[in-house]
Scaffold this motif. Structure first.
Motif, PDB file in Angstrom:
ATOM      1  N   ALA A  80      23.746 -18.996  78.746  1.00 21.45           N
ATOM      2  CA  ALA A  80      22.917 -19.037  79.955  1.00 21.45           C
ATOM      3  C   ALA A  80      21.505 -19.524  79.643  1.00 21.45           C
ATOM      4  O   ALA A  80      20.773 -19.924  80.552  1.00 21.45           O
ATOM      5  CB  ALA A  80      22.849 -17.652  80.590  1.00 21.45           C
ATOM      6  N   TYR A  81      21.118 -19.523  78.358  1.00 19.94           N
ATOM      7  CA  TYR A  81      19.761 -19.921  77.977  1.00 19.94           C
ATOM      8  C   TYR A  81      19.769 -21.333  77.386  1.00 19.94           C
ATOM      9  O   TYR A  81      20.718 -21.708  76.681  1.00 19.94           O
ATOM     10  CB  TYR A  81      19.189 -18.938  76.951  1.00 19.94           C
ATOM     11  N   PRO A  82      18.709 -22.101  77.643  1.00 19.43           N
ATOM     12  CA  PRO A  82      18.657 -23.483  77.144  1.00 19.43           C
ATOM     13  C   PRO A  82      18.808 -23.575  75.625  1.00 19.43           C
ATOM     14  O   PRO A  82      19.428 -24.506  75.109  1.00 19.43           O
ATOM     15  CB  PRO A  82      17.270 -23.978  77.586  1.00 19.43           C
ATOM     16  N   ASP A  83      18.252 -22.604  74.889  1.00 22.26           N
ATOM     17  CA  ASP A  83      18.329 -22.620  73.429  1.00 22.26           C
ATOM     18  C   ASP A  83      19.506 -21.816  72.892  1.00 22.26           C
ATOM     19  O   ASP A  83      19.614 -21.613  71.675  1.00 22.26           O
ATOM     20  CB  ASP A  83      17.029 -22.063  72.828  1.00 22.26           C
ATOM     21  N   GLY A  84      20.369 -21.350  73.782  1.00 22.30           N
ATOM     22  CA  GLY A  84      21.526 -20.580  73.344  1.00 22.30           C
ATOM     23  C   GLY A  84      21.243 -19.109  73.132  1.00 22.30           C
ATOM     24  O   GLY A  84      22.167 -18.322  72.914  1.00 22.30           O
TER      25      GLY A  84
END
Length: 605
Positions: free
Chosen positions: A198-202
């Motif tokens: 769910a987060y851009p950086d994983g």
């Protein structure tokens, strides 16, 4: 505490199992003194990540760099030891691996705090909780620079969890702990990492406690939601412009088309990442109207000449939600088996309503690892019957966050949390008057725990719940039934009240033991008397120290109860303030004990 210089650095790490991506290009560091709580949805790769860091599993890309001469120890979810070993042999074997020549001197203290008294006891004879303690002790005596713990609270009783909290806070070793116990995370961690696509950086990393992490996560999701809304509006306008027949003839219009395509791609990525599922859990109740479902009158159980509990009077009615707590071996599971009818009482009687429907969730639940997910969920065909409705197995699987590709996969390849969801899915198919749940939260991720809590609160029947999850216990139970492990039991308003009762019992002297023979009285020693060199003010301070400590501990207990109040768990600011107050009170208590020790040392010369 802000973590110090890095010991372990993870750069661009990626891992997949076939077509299933766990994580891609994740980065973080573990600094000196860092106590990292690692959370994430089931199947996000938390256990795999720990195994990679421990050197037990390969990865696809990236780098894991451990500081030169640094030592790393890993404690797996399941505590396995070679057969025939004693506690002493396991601990000595761990200490022998240490690179610190002084580590052996810390072994007695670590063993003492862990509660091990018989070092020649066979490990095979230990319960699951004591094996877990031993596995953690085996790692600690190696004096590691980084300690990796995968679900360390599983199988530990509540006293064991409190021991582990104190140990991790005191030893100063950097650690990464995979856990879904929210109170444990709040009490122990100073860095939180959530592993999720769910987060851009994983991942999302936040310095501070679990409550601070919840604040920052909420801020991140709100900002992401606003960004998504703004993008949707802009993309809608750009699509209208493109539909009007924009030609890419000029440099300006071509740039606008490229920008529109980039925004559409970013929006698609945001929508994919923000799309998250939650398991749908809803236990089935019968239509029974009987008020008294189960009654225990003076009931007790004795095993092998040892009294587990006795003189238990209990009435279980619809809407009753009993949290059952006590040390390992105190009889919690035995009491559940008494209620379900698998055991007879040694004393007293057990009455049950006619045609009572009891559903029992056994903590030693097992699934055949070779059976497919399809057959595990629907043993008799391609559909199940739930609340008088026929549901196809694919739809039933989707309620528990499984996709169609997983239906033909053996359940042995599922993560621990995914297997737990399968078992809950099977449990939901049995209508119940009384749910008896023995440690249902093991391996469940936090979102699924929250759904389980809501379902148990809405269940109209009765519930008896054994759990080491103090947050769930406080939130769900209407009363706490506590066993002390020595044959006594009592009913309490909440976990904190039971914990205070247990603390008082530990302080109470054993009046049944015969007094020791009086030691011969030695004549006065003038030389020794001359060593008592306290000033008048110091003597007054020393004389009043016990009363001051008692008052400070009472204040600490009040602050702890306030910090564990379920009513503030959703209010990050209030929770943080409550825990800060509790930590200040703890410092006061610690300071008083240190001063008391100083005065005693001076008094004894």
């Amino acid at each position: 505490m802000v973590p110090g210089p890095p010991i372990l650095t993870v750069s661009g790490l990626s891992k997949s199992f076939g077509a299933q991506l766990l994580f891609r290009d994740i980065r973080f560091t573990v600094g000196e003194g860092a106590r990292i709580g690692l959370i994430g949805p089931n199947g996000s790769g938390k256990s795999t990540l720990l195994q990679i860091l421990a050197g037990l599993r390969d990865y696809d890309a990236g780098e894991v760099a451990l500081r030169k001469r640094a030592r790393l120890c890993y404690v797996a979810q399941d505590s396995l030891f070679a057969p025939g070993l004693t506690v002493r042999q396991v601990v000595d074997g761990g200490a022998a691996k240490s690179l610190d020549p002084e580590s052996a001197s810390h072994v007695p203290e670590i063993l003492g705090r862990a509660g091990f008294t018989d070092l020649d006891q066979q490990v095979d004879a230990l319960s699951g909780g004591w094996k877990k303690r031993l596995a953690i002790v085996e790692a600690l005596v190696q004096h590691p620079d980084v300690l990796l713990l995968d679900e360390p609270t599983n199988h530990l009783d509540l006293a064991g969890i409190e021991w582990l909290e104190g140990m991790l806070s005191d030893v100063g070793t950097a650690s990464i702990v995979v856990s879904h116990d929210r109170y444990f995370l709040e009490n122990v961690t100073n860095v939180m990492i959530e592993l999720s696509r769910a987060y851009p950086d994983g991942l999302l990393q936040v310095e501070g406690s679990y409550s601070r992490f919840l604040e920052k996560k909420s801020e991140f999701l709100a900002a992401q939601s606003k960004r998504q809304e703004a993008l949707e509006n802009r993309v809608r306008g750009e699509i209208e412009w493109l539909r009007r027949g924009a030609k890419a003839r000029t440099r300006k219009s071509k740039a606008r088309i490229d920008t529109a395509n980039a925004m559409i791609g970013e929006l698609a990525d945001l929508e994919t990442r923000s799309r998250s599922g939650t398991a749908s859990i809803d236990f089935s109740a019968t239509d029974r109207r009987t008020k008294r479902l189960v009654e225990l009158e003076g009931a007790g159980i004795e095993l092998g000449g040892r009294k587990l509990f006795g003189n238990l009077n209990l009435v279980v009615m619809p809407g009753t939600r009993i949290g059952l707590v006590g040390p390992n071996g105190s009889g919690k599971t035995t009491l559940l088996r008494l209620l379900v009818g698998e055991r007879e009482p040694s004393e007293g009687i057990v009455k049950k309503a006619d045609a009572l429907r009891l559903v029992y969730f056994d903590q030693n639940r097992r699934l055949d690892p070779e059976v497919t997910l399809r057959r595990a969920l629907a043993p008799d065909g391609d559909s199940i019957i739930y609340q008088d409705r026929v549901i196809h197995v694919a739809g039933w699987a989707a309620r528990f966050l499984f996709n169609n590709e997983q239906l033909n996969q053996p359940v042995g390849r599922l993560s621990g949390g995914e297997r737990a969801r399968v078992l809950i899915a099977k449990l939901m198919l049995e209508p119940a008057d009384v749910l008896l749940l023995d440690e249902p939260t093991n391996d469940l991720d936090i979102p699924t725990l929250e759904i389980l809590e809501e379902s148990l609160l809405e269940f109209p029947g009765a519930l008896v719940l054994v759990t080491h999850d103090r947050y769930l216990l406080d939130r769900v139970s209407t009363t706490v039934l506590g066993l002390d492990g020595e044959g006594e039991c009592g009913q309490f308003a909440d976990y904190a009240q039971w914990s205070a009762w247990m603390a008082e019992r530990r302080k109470k002297p054993d009046l049944d033991k015969a007094p020791a023979a009086a030691a011969p009285v030695a004549p006065p020693n003038p030389a020794a008397a001359s060593k008592k060199k306290l000033s008048y003010l110091e003597q007054r301070e020393f004389d009043g120290m016990e009363a001051r400590i008692a008052a400070a501990e009472a204040d600490l207990d009040a602050k702890r109860k306030a910090a564990e109040d379920p009513g503030i768990m959703s209010n990050g600011a209030a929770l943080q303030a409550a825990y800060a107050a509790m930590q200040d009170a703890q410092k006061v208590v610690d300071g008083l004990y240190e001063r008391w020790a100083e005065l005693e040392a001076k008094l004894s010369g």
